[in-house]
Design a protein around this motif. Structure first.
Motif, PDB file in Angstrom:
ATOM      1  N   VAL A   1      -1.979   2.161  11.576  1.00 23.47           N
ATOM      2  CA  VAL A   1      -0.888   3.062  11.218  1.00 23.47           C
ATOM      3  C   VAL A   1      -1.387   4.500  11.264  1.00 23.47           C
ATOM      4  N   ARG A   2      -0.541   5.390  11.788  1.00 23.90           N
ATOM      5  CA  ARG A   2      -0.889   6.813  11.815  1.00 23.90           C
ATOM      6  C   ARG A   2       0.200   7.615  11.115  1.00 23.90           C
TER       7      ARG A   2
ATOM      8  N   LYS B   1       0.866  -1.175   0.000  1.00 19.13           N
ATOM      9  CA  LYS B   1       0.000   0.000   0.000  1.00 19.13           C
ATOM     10  C   LYS B   1       0.901   1.224   0.000  1.00 19.13           C
ATOM     11  N   ARG B   2       0.731   2.079  -0.980  1.00 23.37           N
ATOM     12  CA  ARG B   2       1.517   3.312  -1.062  1.00 23.37           C
ATOM     13  C   ARG B   2       0.601   4.502  -0.805  1.00 23.37           C
ATOM     14  N   ILE B   3       1.085   5.403   0.023  1.00 20.83           N
ATOM     15  CA  ILE B   3       0.312   6.597   0.364  1.00 20.83           C
ATOM     16  C   ILE B   3       1.199   7.807   0.165  1.00 20.83           C
ATOM     17  N   GLU B   4       0.698   8.763  -0.567  1.00 15.83           N
ATOM     18  CA  GLU B   4       1.440  10.002  -0.768  1.00 15.83           C
ATOM     19  C   GLU B   4       1.245  10.897   0.450  1.00 15.83           C
ATOM     20  N   ILE B   5       2.345  11.426   0.944  1.00 18.03           N
ATOM     21  CA  ILE B   5       2.301  12.369   2.058  1.00 18.03           C
ATOM     22  C   ILE B   5       2.652  13.735   1.489  1.00 18.03           C
TER      23      ILE B   5
ATOM     24  N   THR C   1      -2.488  14.279   7.814  1.00 14.88           N
ATOM     25  CA  THR C   1      -2.798  13.330   8.875  1.00 14.88           C
ATOM     26  C   THR C   1      -3.732  12.259   8.335  1.00 14.88           C
ATOM     27  N   GLN C   2      -3.410  11.010   8.659  1.00 16.12           N
ATOM     28  CA  GLN C   2      -4.273   9.897   8.271  1.00 16.12           C
ATOM     29  C   GLN C   2      -4.011   8.726   9.214  1.00 16.12           C
TER      30      GLN C   2
END
Length: 73
Positions: free
Chosen positions: A27-28, A3-7, A13-14
Motif C-alpha cells: 500500500v502507498r 491497521k489504522r494510519i493517520e494521514i 508519504t508512506q
C-alpha cells in the motif's frame, strides 16, 4: 486484522505491506491518496484500482481478503 494510519496532511508519504495468511499487498500513501501498488493475488485487480482520497472510498483485494478504506476519527 485492522491497521489504522493517520494521514496528517497531503504531503505525507508512506509505503507498507499488509501480510495475511492468504498473501501480501503493498500500500502507498502519497499526495493525499491511498493506492494498492502490488499484490501477490492471482488477478491483481486491486493494483488497477483508482487511488482513494475521499471518506468511505474502498479498494478491495478479494483473494487476499484485504480492504482499504478512508475513515475520519
Amino acid at each position: 486484522m485492522e491497521k489504522r494510519i493517520e494521514i496528517p496532511d497531503d504531503n505525507y508519504t508512506q509505503t507498507f505491506s499488509i501480510v495475511t495468511e492468504r498473501g501480501m499487498n503493498t500500500v502507498r500513501i502519497k499526495d493525499g491518496a491511498v493506492s494498492m501498488v502490488e499484490a501477490d493475488c492471482p488477478d491483481h485487480l486491486c493494483e488497477h484500482s483508482t487511488p482513494i482520497h475521499r471518506l468511505n472510498d474502498l479498494i478491495v483485494c478479494m483473494p487476499n481478503r484485504v480492504i482499504l478504506t478512508l475513515v475520519s476519527e
